[in-house]
Motif scaffolding. Structure first.
Motif, short mmCIF file in Angstrom:
data_model
loop_
_atom_site.label_atom_id
_atom_site.label_comp_id
_atom_site.label_asym_id
_atom_site.label_seq_id
_atom_site.Cartn_x
_atom_site.Cartn_y
_atom_site.Cartn_z
N UNK A 1 0.86 -1.18 0.00
CA UNK A 1 0.00 0.00 0.00
C UNK A 1 0.89 1.23 0.00
N UNK A 2 0.70 2.10 -1.01
CA UNK A 2 1.54 3.29 -1.11
C UNK A 2 0.68 4.55 -1.00
N UNK A 3 1.32 5.66 -0.69
CA UNK A 3 0.61 6.93 -0.59
C UNK A 3 0.35 7.48 -1.99
N UNK A 4 -0.92 7.77 -2.27
CA UNK A 4 -1.23 8.38 -3.57
C UNK A 4 -1.35 9.89 -3.41
N UNK B 1 -1.79 19.78 0.14
CA UNK B 1 -1.02 20.91 -0.37
C UNK B 1 -1.72 22.21 -0.01
N UNK B 2 -0.94 23.26 0.17
CA UNK B 2 -1.54 24.57 0.43
C UNK B 2 -2.04 24.67 1.86
N UNK B 3 -3.09 25.47 2.07
CA UNK B 3 -3.52 25.74 3.43
C UNK B 3 -4.78 24.96 3.81
N UNK B 4 -5.04 23.88 3.07
CA UNK B 4 -6.24 23.11 3.39
C UNK B 4 -6.07 22.30 4.65
N UNK B 5 -4.81 22.24 5.14
CA UNK B 5 -4.60 21.58 6.42
C UNK B 5 -4.58 20.08 6.33
N UNK C 1 0.17 15.69 -0.06
CA UNK C 1 1.63 15.72 -0.12
C UNK C 1 2.25 14.54 0.62
N UNK C 2 1.59 14.12 1.68
CA UNK C 2 2.06 12.95 2.42
C UNK C 2 0.94 12.44 3.31
N UNK C 3 1.12 11.23 3.79
CA UNK C 3 0.24 10.70 4.83
C UNK C 3 1.08 10.54 6.08
N UNK C 4 0.42 10.60 7.20
CA UNK C 4 1.10 10.37 8.46
C UNK C 4 0.30 9.32 9.22
N UNK C 5 1.00 8.35 9.77
CA UNK C 5 0.32 7.26 10.47
C UNK C 5 0.67 7.27 11.95
N UNK C 6 -0.34 7.03 12.76
CA UNK C 6 -0.13 6.88 14.20
C UNK C 6 -0.71 5.54 14.60
N UNK C 7 -0.09 4.92 15.57
CA UNK C 7 -0.62 3.64 16.01
C UNK C 7 -0.13 3.30 17.40
N UNK C 8 -0.79 2.35 18.00
CA UNK C 8 -0.37 1.85 19.30
C UNK C 8 0.42 0.57 19.04
N UNK C 9 1.75 0.68 19.10
CA UNK C 9 2.63 -0.37 18.59
C UNK C 9 2.41 -1.75 19.25
N UNK C 10 2.44 -1.87 20.59
CA UNK C 10 2.32 -3.22 21.15
C UNK C 10 1.04 -3.92 20.74
N UNK C 11 -0.06 -3.18 20.76
CA UNK C 11 -1.34 -3.79 20.40
C UNK C 11 -1.39 -4.08 18.90
N UNK C 12 -0.88 -3.16 18.10
CA UNK C 12 -0.89 -3.36 16.64
C UNK C 12 -0.08 -4.60 16.28
N UNK D 1 4.66 9.31 5.58
CA UNK D 1 4.85 8.48 4.40
C UNK D 1 4.61 9.34 3.16
N UNK D 2 5.69 9.77 2.50
CA UNK D 2 5.54 10.63 1.32
C UNK D 2 4.85 9.89 0.17
N UNK D 3 4.33 10.67 -0.78
CA UNK D 3 3.69 10.10 -1.96
C UNK D 3 4.63 9.11 -2.64
#
Length: 166
Positions: free
Chosen positions: A41-44, A136-140, A53-64, A93-95
């Motif tokens: 699975x890659x970032x589109x 991208x831009x200021x859409x946050x 521009x990128x995705x960022x992932x957060x997770x709870x490592x031991x449980x994951x 994770x960049x595009x």
């Protein structure tokens, strides 16, 4: 670092530094297997018409990692898979870069292909990892739970099997 799974059949890692597709392939390939299948699975670069521009992932490592191990065990039981690599990136994770790599080996291609599909669909539904899209831009940025999650819980309700807690 520490190996999350003590089971020699599984390569499991959730973190900012994950094995490559080649690492996962090398781990899974086996003389008694005629098939090695992979899903990456890659970032589109777009979502809903917006530039990502990128995705960022957060997770709870031991449980994951624990849930990934359960998933690997399930895939061995269901599909007769010999080896499984299941790794998921945390952080940015960049595009074009992989965020999740799933590889499995099996004597026959059909079970390996079916197992790969089972792995990604179940991972999306059950593993506690969240995705944040940075536009991208200021859409946050927008945090998104995996679509298959609802109200912080996977749609599939965990049930007791054989009277023991799963």
């Amino acid at each position: 670092g520490s190996m999350p799974s003590s089971d020699p059949r599984f390569l499991i890692k959730v973190g900012e530094d994950i094995p490559t597709l080649q690492d996962c392939y090398d781990f899974c390939v086996s003389p008694d297997c005629g098939a090695v299948t992979s899903f990456v699975g890659t970032t589109r670069d777009n979502f809903d018409g917006k530039q990502v521009t990128k995705l960022s992932y957060e997770g709870y490592v031991p449980m994951a990692e624990k849930e990934l191990e359960k998933l690997c065990l399930e895939s061995v039981e269901k599909f007769g898979i010999k080896k499984v690599a299941a790794v998921h990136l945390l952080g940015d994770c960049p595009v074009g870069k992989p965020s999740v790599i799933l590889v499995c080996s099996s004597p026959h291609r059909t079970s390996a292909l079916e197992c790969n599909e089972f792995l990604i669909n179940t991972l999306k539904a059950k593993i506690p990892i969240w995705k944040r899209e940075v536009y991208e831009g200021d859409e946050g940025a927008v945090w998104k739970e995996n679509v298959e999650w609802k109200d912080g819980k996977p749609r599939r309700v965990m049930v007791k099997q054989n009277g023991c807690d799963m």
